[in-house]
Design a protein around this motif. Structure first.
Motif, PDB file in Angstrom:
ATOM      1  N   PHE A   1       0.541  -0.614   0.046  1.00  0.00           N
ATOM      2  CA  PHE A   1      -0.139   0.162   0.177  1.00  0.00           C
ATOM      3  C   PHE A   1       0.947   0.952   0.227  1.00  0.00           C
ATOM      4  CE2 PHE A   1      -2.666  -3.722   1.865  1.00  0.00           C
ATOM      5  CZ  PHE A   1      -3.743  -3.130   1.389  1.00  0.00           C
TER       6      PHE A   1
ATOM      7  N   GLY B   1      -0.187  -1.616  -8.333  1.00  0.00           N
ATOM      8  CA  GLY B   1      -0.725  -0.995  -9.219  1.00  0.00           C
ATOM      9  C   GLY B   1       0.730  -1.322 -10.510  1.00  0.00           C
ATOM     10  N   VAL B   2       1.556  -1.930 -10.479  1.00  0.00           N
ATOM     11  CA  VAL B   2       2.932  -1.948 -11.048  1.00  0.00           C
ATOM     12  C   VAL B   2       2.022  -2.079 -13.337  1.00  0.00           C
ATOM     13  CG1 VAL B   2       4.985  -3.149 -12.217  1.00  0.00           C
ATOM     14  CG2 VAL B   2       4.491  -2.423 -10.445  1.00  0.00           C
ATOM     15  N   ASP B   3       2.377  -1.602 -14.172  1.00  0.00           N
ATOM     16  CA  ASP B   3       1.732  -1.675 -15.168  1.00  0.00           C
ATOM     17  C   ASP B   3       2.494  -3.006 -15.753  1.00  0.00           C
ATOM     18  OD1 ASP B   3       0.715   0.703 -15.183  1.00  0.00           O
ATOM     19  OD2 ASP B   3       1.567   1.587 -16.266  1.00  0.00           O
TER      20      ASP B   3
ATOM     21  N   THR C   1      -8.461  -8.611 -12.387  1.00  0.00           N
ATOM     22  CA  THR C   1      -7.333  -7.786 -11.968  1.00  0.00           C
ATOM     23  C   THR C   1      -7.121  -7.971 -10.640  1.00  0.00           C
ATOM     24  OG1 THR C   1      -9.202  -5.833 -12.277  1.00  0.00           O
ATOM     25  CG2 THR C   1      -7.828  -5.632 -10.685  1.00  0.00           C
TER      26      THR C   1
ATOM     27  N   ARG D   1      -5.930  -8.377  -7.378  1.00  0.00           N
ATOM     28  CA  ARG D   1      -6.655  -7.718  -5.780  1.00  0.00           C
ATOM     29  C   ARG D   1      -5.076  -8.320  -4.662  1.00  0.00           C
ATOM     30  NH1 ARG D   1      -9.940  -4.266  -8.357  1.00  0.00           N
ATOM     31  NH2 ARG D   1     -11.747  -5.066  -9.281  1.00  0.00           N
ATOM     32  N   PHE D   2      -5.916  -7.442  -3.593  1.00  0.00           N
ATOM     33  CA  PHE D   2      -5.496  -7.902  -2.523  1.00  0.00           C
ATOM     34  C   PHE D   2      -6.601  -8.882  -1.630  1.00  0.00           C
ATOM     35  CE2 PHE D   2      -5.498  -6.480   2.208  1.00  0.00           C
ATOM     36  CZ  PHE D   2      -4.493  -7.281   2.845  1.00  0.00           C
TER      37      PHE D   2
END
Lengths: 496, 396
Positions: free
Chosen positions: A98, A305-307, A478, A480-481
């Protein structure tokens, strides 16, 4: 090992390295050398990653990974294990990364830790959070799960899983092995089984012999990789001596058995890549090692969030990065298989480059020093990257092979009990569903405990083929955590 | 002659359900969805059917009493509609209406429950105030700290993964055209209707002429209104949801909290869904909200949400958290939905905002009635965009 953190609930560090395999260890050594305070986090009890999987101490193994190919890795492992500057959080995975936002300048990242196994929680247990100024994700890869009828039957294993047994336990987990795939690792594992006294019914390569063995004919590419050349030749010689047939243009059609694996149906693969079901044969065995390719463990990177971009032959979703191994998220670096499956030596070099980048960002070295320091590993990287790319291209059987193996009765998502046929029916009813995430929502594929690790490739392929679009358009689930399921009681600090 | 009667913009629950109700009445309908069906809040919410006034609505219960009374009236017809929804769609949407409890832990919270129950009962919504023992008898899985609960027998949940696609399928069967991957990029007034331009599959622009527009684009509704030079004051809010691993069936109810943010239920598959309005962080791009990616998860929201869940339903602590996710929904400043025709733009209808899952099928049915006949079977005037009319008096 020195300095194992076990007591605090939350700890802070300058550089958190996720994954103590070759990339993570090499990065730790270099970063610590420049005065960076480093904490490594790994799921295993001991460092080394999948490549240098260590046997438990009580096994007293004397000739562990004696092969010369492991020499460099073992030295690195010995050095970092003895390095008192490093801190370790072992038997803990990272559930999520985070960003604390701009207002929390000192340690902009919080890593939520997820201790592995039971009984090590609560007071005196592993820390629950780690805050860090920089993060390096070196989370490695796992064997690509390939969907074909019977692949979930007990006895069907990833070749890497079989290897893990042999490496760490010195055990041969079966009576008679068959290997099917397209990656040269299956030769290595078959050889390890034979050396450990096991019986191997054969090693099947889906591609032609010229393609599979083309590596040996490219001396220019092999320059600087003579160790790999000699290893392959040695393995082939030993397998031949043990009477293990190595066959080309053959692959697995189905795994058969009632409660566990009893036999494997194999088929020829034509020059056009089409399998010939009429020429099927049956081979008796109780273990099938599947070894086509590897899939990056990119869930954590994507959660952060890494592309990423799609490259099927290099592991599916691979993290994008710049020359310093910095990802698209400022402060988060990536190295090793997370950036594309390429083997342990490349992973270690990437780890070194990432560590130099981190040290520069943390102000331990200046920009000129960083360029100077990174020159050698970068040069070695570009040389070895050519070999790695060639290897992955030659090892990749082509997506159409997977499409053919994925017949309707094959399980697609084992967590949710969904077959390929069931998903095809649902997609047929909803022609407007065009992305992996939408298909997940519709079918539950990927919603189980494995978080989609086992079905995402098959589902992505199935949709790409059905829709006639590249995988990139289908997109990934996607991420997710948490990256892996985590106990709620432990997460909120209330295990009562 | 128009190409079609209604162009619906947005493939969420309201859009797909409206496509169904309109097509069923014989209207020629095209639904344009920029991404995938059910990709927004309709598929991302946790599927609660909450007919009691929820936590977010009762923060100013005295001032809002009149509006809230009206809102409760809507619940009654929504309950009716939900009861028939599987039959209507010919599909098992995993609907469960096994009742719902809103719990209280403190005397102040109990008092709030009492006040809210009076509004609800005055509108004929059947709710029952349970004391500690009654609550524990009805719901043995709740903890000792629950001192009272308001029980509504019609509450429950439905599977958001299934409902909207089921409506979309049914609408398509009836001849509605559902087009995905088709972002609308212009809406112009035509002589006696509208011209809607969208990017088609072949990546070129296509224009259709329709008599009416239904803006059902949820968080994107303000942008779709702007294409027609209109204001629609809806605001995106980002929320967090959590799901546990599967567990044996223990929680047959929807569980909410009157004073803390919680909604908790057990899905048919055994997973516990935990939410309740905990914030996530909307992404920004170049200084503006951006919905190109789901909102960022806040660790504090996850921990806070799970803390409340564990306090009220302690068995949660023994389960593993399987996944969290974030989604964006749109609400108005007065928390009521927007439902009706924009007076300044005849033929431009909007349906969005406010408990869109629980009331989505009802909003869709009512707006369809209005589009087809100019009348509705339940008055929707208090929800009309006319209440924001002043904003559109100056744009035109």
């Amino acid at each position: 090992m020195a300095m194992v953190i076990t007591v605090a609930i939350a700890v802070a560090t300058e550089l958190a390295i996720v994954g103590a395999g070759p990339a993570g260890m090499a990065a730790a050594e270099v970063a610590a050398g420049h005065g960076v305070e480093v904490t490594l986090v790994d799921e295993q009890a001991v460092p080394g990653g999948q490549f240098l999987r260590q046997p438990p101490p009580q096994f007293g193994v004397s000739d562990w990974l004696g092969d010369p190919v492991y020499r460099e890795g073992r030295r690195l492992l010995e050095r970092v294990s003895a390095d008192r500057r490093l801190e370790w959080i072992m038997r803990s995975s990272v559930a999520g990364i985070f960003s604390n936002g701009d207002d929390d300048g000192d340690e902009p990242f919080t890593l939520v830790l997820n201790p592995v196994g039971e009984g090590d929680s609560g007071e005196g247990g592993a820390p629950r959070q780690l805050s860090a100024r920089r993060v390096l994700i070196a989370s490695g890869c796992f064997d690509l799960p390939v969907a074909f009828p019977g692949w979930t039957l007990p006895g069907v294993m990833a070749a890497g899983g079989i290897q893990a047994f042999v490496k760490s336990q010195q055990l041969v987990p079966g009576k008679r092995f068959l290997f099917a795939g397209s990656h040269p690792l299956q030769l290595v594992v078959a050889d390890q089984i034979v050396q450990a006294g096991g019986s191997v019914a054969g090693v099947l390569f889906a591609q032609s012999s010229s393609r599979a063995l083309a590596l040996l004919k490219h001396p220019s590419v092999l320059l600087g990789n003579a160790d790999k050349l000699s290893q392959t030749a040695g393995i082939l010689w030993r397998l031949r001596r043990a009477g293990v047939p190595v066959r080309f243009r053959q692959t697995v059609l189905s795994a058969n058995g009632t409660d566990s694996l009893e036999s494997v149906t194999t088929v020829p693969v034509g020059p056009d890549g089409a399998i010939d079901s009429d020429a099927a044969e049956e081979i008796e065995c109780d273990r099938l090692g599947v070894c086509f390719a590897f899939s990056t463990s990119s869930e954590l990177a994507r959660q952060a969030g890494v592309d990423c971009r799609w490259d099927a032959s290099r592991g599916g979703w691979i993290a994008k990065h710049d020359d310093n191994m910095a990802s698209s998220v400022p402060g988060v670096f990536v190295a090793g298989e997370t950036t594309g499956v390429a083997g342990s030596d490349i992973a270690a070099l990437e780890g070194q480059v990432a560590a130099i980048g981190c040290a520069a960002e943390l102000g331990k070295i200046d920009a000129r020093q960083a360029v100077e320091l990174a020159r050698l590993p970068r040069r070695q990287l570009s040389r070895r990257a050519r070999f790695a790319r060639l290897l992955s291209e030659l090892a990749w059987p082509g997506a159409s092979l997977f499409d053919q193996l994925m017949s309707d009765s094959a399980t697609l998502c084992k967590c949710e009990g969904l077959t390929v046929g069931m998903l095809r029916t649902q997609l047929g009813r909803h022609p407007d569903i065009r992305t992996a995430s939408a298909a997940k929502l519709l079918s539950r594929a990927g919603m189980g405990l494995c978080q989609g690790r086992y079905c995402h490739f098959a589902l992505t392929r199935l949709m790409a083929r059905q829709l006639g679009v590249p995988e990139e358009r289908v997109g990934g689930f996607t991420s997710r955590f948490p990256a892996k399921p985590v106990s709620i009681g432990r997460l909120i600090g209330d295990d009562s | 002659m128009k190409d079609i009667d209604v162009a619906i913009v947005g493939g969420g629950l309201i859009g797909c359900a409206s496509a169904y109700y309109l097509a069923k009445a014989g209207a020629r309908v095209v639904l344009l969805e920029r991404g995938q069906i059910n990709q927004g809040a309709s598929g991302q919410n946790a599927g609660s059917l909450h007919f009691q006034l929820e936590h977010r609505l009762i923060q100013n219960i005295e001032q809002d009493a009149r509006e809230l009374a009206f809102y409760v009236g809507l619940a009654k017809i929504a309950i009716e509609q939900w009861r028939g929804i599987d039959d209507e769609l010919g599909f098992d949407t995993q609907l469960s209406m096994g009742g719902g409890l809103m719990v209280a832990e403190t005397p102040e919270q109990i008092e709030l429950l009492e006040r809210k129950s009076r509004i609800e009962q005055s509108q004929g919504l059947a709710v029952e105030l349970l004391d500690r023992e009654e609550a524990r008898r009805k719901a043995p899985y709740v903890s000792e700290c629950v001192r009272a609960a308001l029980y509504c027998a019609s509450e429950g949940h439905c599977n958001p993964r299934l409902l909207t696609p089921a409506y979309a399928c049914k609408a398509a069967e009836l001849g509605a055209s559902i087009v995905t991957g088709a972002p609308v990029n212009a809406i112009r007034r035509d002589r006696d209707g509208w011209r809607v331009t969208f990017r088609n599959d072949a990546r070129s622009d296509e224009t259709i002429r329709s008599s009416a527009i239904l803006n059902a684009s949820g968080t994107n509704a303000p942008a779709v209104a702007a294409m027609a030079n209109l204001h629609l004051p809806l605001f995106p809010v980002a929320l967090t949801m959590n799901v546990t691993e599967k567990a044996a069936p223990r929680v047959p109810h929807l569980v909410q909290h009157v004073g803390r943010k919680l909604s908790l239920k057990q899905a048919d598959d055994g997973n516990l869904l935990i939410g309740g309005g905990w914030a996530a962080v909307l992404r920004q791009r170049a200084g503006r909200w951006s919905d190109s990616r789901s909102p960022d998860l806040k660790l504090a929201s996850v921990l806070g949400n799970l803390r409340v869940a564990a306090d009220i339903v302690p068995l949660v602590k023994s389960l593993r958290l399987l996944r969290t996710w974030t989604g964006t929904t749109a609400i108005t400043a007065d928390q009521l939905p927007v439902l009706g025709e924009i007076a300044e733009a005849p033929g431009y209808f909007a349906a969005a905002g406010g408990s869109g899952f629980t009331y989505g099928p009802t909003y869709a049915r009512l707006i369809s009635e209005q589009m087809l006949t100019g009348k509705t079977s339940y008055p929707i005037e208090p929800f009309s965009p006319v209440r924001f009319g002043v904003l559109n008096a100056f744009v035109g």
